[in-house]
Design a protein around this motif. Sequence first.
Motif, PDB file in Angstrom:
ATOM      1  N   THR A  18       0.792  -1.237   0.000  1.00 56.18           N
ATOM      2  CA  THR A  18       0.000   0.000   0.000  1.00 56.18           C
ATOM      3  C   THR A  18       0.820   1.281   0.000  1.00 56.18           C
ATOM      4  OG1 THR A  18      -0.125   0.174   2.416  1.00 56.18           O
ATOM      5  CG2 THR A  18      -1.775  -1.217   1.323  1.00 56.18           C
ATOM      6  N   GLY A  19       2.077   1.201   0.409  1.00 56.19           N
ATOM      7  CA  GLY A  19       2.884   2.408   0.565  1.00 56.19           C
ATOM      8  C   GLY A  19       2.744   3.036   1.937  1.00 56.19           C
ATOM      9  N   HIS A  20       1.707   2.655   2.684  1.00 60.22           N
ATOM     10  CA  HIS A  20       1.523   3.161   4.038  1.00 60.22           C
ATOM     11  C   HIS A  20       2.516   2.488   4.992  1.00 60.22           C
ATOM     12  CE1 HIS A  20      -2.036   5.244   2.804  1.00 60.22           C
ATOM     13  NE2 HIS A  20      -2.729   4.154   2.565  1.00 60.22           N
ATOM     14  N   LYS A  21       2.898   3.194   6.032  1.00 58.34           N
ATOM     15  CA  LYS A  21       3.855   2.652   7.003  1.00 58.34           C
ATOM     16  C   LYS A  21       3.179   2.473   8.362  1.00 58.34           C
ATOM     17  CE  LYS A  21       8.558   3.350   8.750  1.00 58.34           C
ATOM     18  NZ  LYS A  21       9.063   2.102   8.136  1.00 58.34           N
ATOM     19  N   ALA A  22       3.304   1.271   8.915  1.00 53.63           N
ATOM     20  CA  ALA A  22       2.757   0.982  10.240  1.00 53.63           C
ATOM     21  C   ALA A  22       3.871   1.108  11.274  1.00 53.63           C
ATOM     22  CB  ALA A  22       2.159  -0.420  10.280  1.00 53.63           C
ATOM     23  N   LEU A  23       3.688   2.005  12.225  1.00 47.05           N
ATOM     24  CA  LEU A  23       4.641   2.201  13.322  1.00 47.05           C
ATOM     25  C   LEU A  23       4.123   1.418  14.525  1.00 47.05           C
ATOM     26  CD1 LEU A  23       5.193   6.046  12.858  1.00 47.05           C
ATOM     27  CD2 LEU A  23       6.504   4.154  11.874  1.00 47.05           C
ATOM     28  N   LEU A  24       4.881   0.425  14.955  1.00 43.27           N
ATOM     29  CA  LEU A  24       4.394  -0.553  15.917  1.00 43.27           C
ATOM     30  C   LEU A  24       4.956  -0.332  17.318  1.00 43.27           C
ATOM     31  CD1 LEU A  24       4.913  -3.721  13.665  1.00 43.27           C
ATOM     32  CD2 LEU A  24       2.917  -2.199  13.745  1.00 43.27           C
ATOM     33  N   SER A  25       4.061  -0.456  18.316  1.00 45.50           N
ATOM     34  CA  SER A  25       4.460  -0.458  19.723  1.00 45.50           C
ATOM     35  C   SER A  25       3.919  -1.742  20.335  1.00 45.50           C
ATOM     36  CB  SER A  25       3.883   0.757  20.461  1.00 45.50           C
ATOM     37  OG  SER A  25       4.375   1.960  19.914  1.00 45.50           O
ATOM     38  N   PHE A  26       4.738  -2.452  21.115  1.00 47.69           N
ATOM     39  CA  PHE A  26       4.341  -3.738  21.679  1.00 47.69           C
ATOM     40  C   PHE A  26       4.250  -3.652  23.199  1.00 47.69           C
ATOM     41  CE2 PHE A  26       6.934  -4.567  17.852  1.00 47.69           C
ATOM     42  CZ  PHE A  26       5.939  -5.104  17.042  1.00 47.69           C
ATOM     43  N   GLY A  27       3.270  -4.334  23.760  1.00 49.56           N
ATOM     44  CA  GLY A  27       3.124  -4.327  25.210  1.00 49.56           C
ATOM     45  C   GLY A  27       1.897  -5.075  25.668  1.00 49.56           C
ATOM     46  N   ALA A  28       1.583  -4.917  26.940  1.00 49.32           N
ATOM     47  CA  ALA A  28       0.424  -5.574  27.542  1.00 49.32           C
ATOM     48  C   ALA A  28      -0.852  -4.812  27.192  1.00 49.32           C
ATOM     49  CB  ALA A  28       0.593  -5.651  29.060  1.00 49.32           C
ATOM     50  N   THR A  29      -1.905  -5.547  26.905  1.00 49.80           N
ATOM     51  CA  THR A  29      -3.171  -4.929  26.527  1.00 49.80           C
ATOM     52  C   THR A  29      -3.691  -4.003  27.622  1.00 49.80           C
ATOM     53  OG1 THR A  29      -3.770  -6.738  25.041  1.00 49.80           O
ATOM     54  CG2 THR A  29      -5.578  -5.418  25.916  1.00 49.80           C
ATOM     55  N   GLY A  30      -3.581  -4.426  28.869  1.00 51.74           N
ATOM     56  CA  GLY A  30      -4.053  -3.593  29.977  1.00 51.74           C
ATOM     57  C   GLY A  30      -3.301  -2.282  30.081  1.00 51.74           C
ATOM     58  N   LYS A  31      -2.020  -2.327  29.817  1.00 53.42           N
ATOM     59  CA  LYS A  31      -1.211  -1.109  29.853  1.00 53.42           C
ATOM     60  C   LYS A  31      -1.586  -0.186  28.698  1.00 53.42           C
ATOM     61  CE  LYS A  31       3.572   0.462  30.367  1.00 53.42           C
ATOM     62  NZ  LYS A  31       4.987   0.034  30.495  1.00 53.42           N
ATOM     63  N   PHE A  32      -1.829  -0.761  27.531  1.00 51.82           N
ATOM     64  CA  PHE A  32      -2.260   0.054  26.389  1.00 51.82           C
ATOM     65  C   PHE A  32      -3.602   0.735  26.676  1.00 51.82           C
ATOM     66  CE2 PHE A  32       0.472  -2.545  23.332  1.00 51.82           C
ATOM     67  CZ  PHE A  32       1.368  -1.506  23.149  1.00 51.82           C
ATOM     68  N   TYR A  33      -4.486   0.021  27.345  1.00 50.23           N
ATOM     69  CA  TYR A  33      -5.783   0.611  27.679  1.00 50.23           C
ATOM     70  C   TYR A  33      -5.584   1.892  28.496  1.00 50.23           C
ATOM     71  CZ  TYR A  33     -10.140   1.456  30.151  1.00 50.23           C
ATOM     72  OH  TYR A  33     -11.256   2.070  30.687  1.00 50.23           O
ATOM     73  N   ALA A  34      -4.732   1.808  29.503  1.00 56.14           N
ATOM     74  CA  ALA A  34      -4.468   2.977  30.350  1.00 56.14           C
ATOM     75  C   ALA A  34      -3.856   4.117  29.539  1.00 56.14           C
ATOM     76  CB  ALA A  34      -3.557   2.584  31.504  1.00 56.14           C
ATOM     77  N   GLN A  35      -2.935   3.783  28.648  1.00 55.03           N
ATOM     78  CA  GLN A  35      -2.292   4.814  27.828  1.00 55.03           C
ATOM     79  C   GLN A  35      -3.295   5.475  26.878  1.00 55.03           C
ATOM     80  OE1 GLN A  35       0.877   2.593  25.999  1.00 55.03           O
ATOM     81  NE2 GLN A  35       2.274   2.881  27.729  1.00 55.03           N
TER      82      GLN A  35
END
Length: 262
Positions: A60-77
């Motif tokens: 697609t030409g689009h770029k995905a910038l990835l961050s990895f971690g715990a789902t619960g922590k992502f929810y808080a963020q």
Amino acid sequence: MLEFGALFIRSSEIAMLRKLIGCCLVLLAGSSFADEVQVAVAANFAAPMKQIALAFEQTTGHKALLSFGATGKFYAQIKNAAPFDILLAADQTTPTQLAQEQAAVAGSQFTYAIGKLVLWSAAAGLVDAQGAILKHGSFAHLALASPKQAPYGAAALETLTALNLVKELSPKFVQGESIGQTYTFVATGNAELGFVALSQVWENNQIKSGSAWIVPENLYAPLRQDAILLKHGKDNSAALALLAYLKTDAAKNIIRSYGYRF
């Protein structure tokens, strides 16, 4: 040939210049449509998502910038306005809750994979194919992800509860913040064995190293992993494109290769 003062330009050179200008315009147009998408990815899905992101960019030409971690922590963020466009959770509950709280786009949620839990050791021959080591083996540390932060940790606790081993083994627990950290505990030998995601130790349709017991899925609730478009990404063309790409056969083939099902 055209004459402009001392400058002479042949007709063939004019044609070449026009081609070059046309190519530049095409490249500029393509770059104007390319965009970036910030993706919060459950730690268990790190390896397949890296592969998917590369294929997505090439397609697609689009770029995905990835961050990895715990789902619960992502929810808080996310609740604290972290600029993620998409959440690839390790459960269904978190995306549903974000939609209910209007932090995500209602109707955009779907299951992108169903994960599997495995009891794994980096040491060959330590974990038997029935998981009997949990009842009869000798070990000092058992790693699992935080049940409050990580759905795979909750699944591990459910498994031990079903086996009536929580009281006996809890003094040996070593908890990781995410399933990624939990895997590191076991891979480095800081814990002799631990519950991790099958995707972390699966390669070429088999356990890639060490020893393992693939936990029967009747011992824990299905690990349905849902994706959702977050409020921050609702107008991001790359975010919409990535969600669509996750549903393609190309993406699904990558996901299956890491031991997930649908």
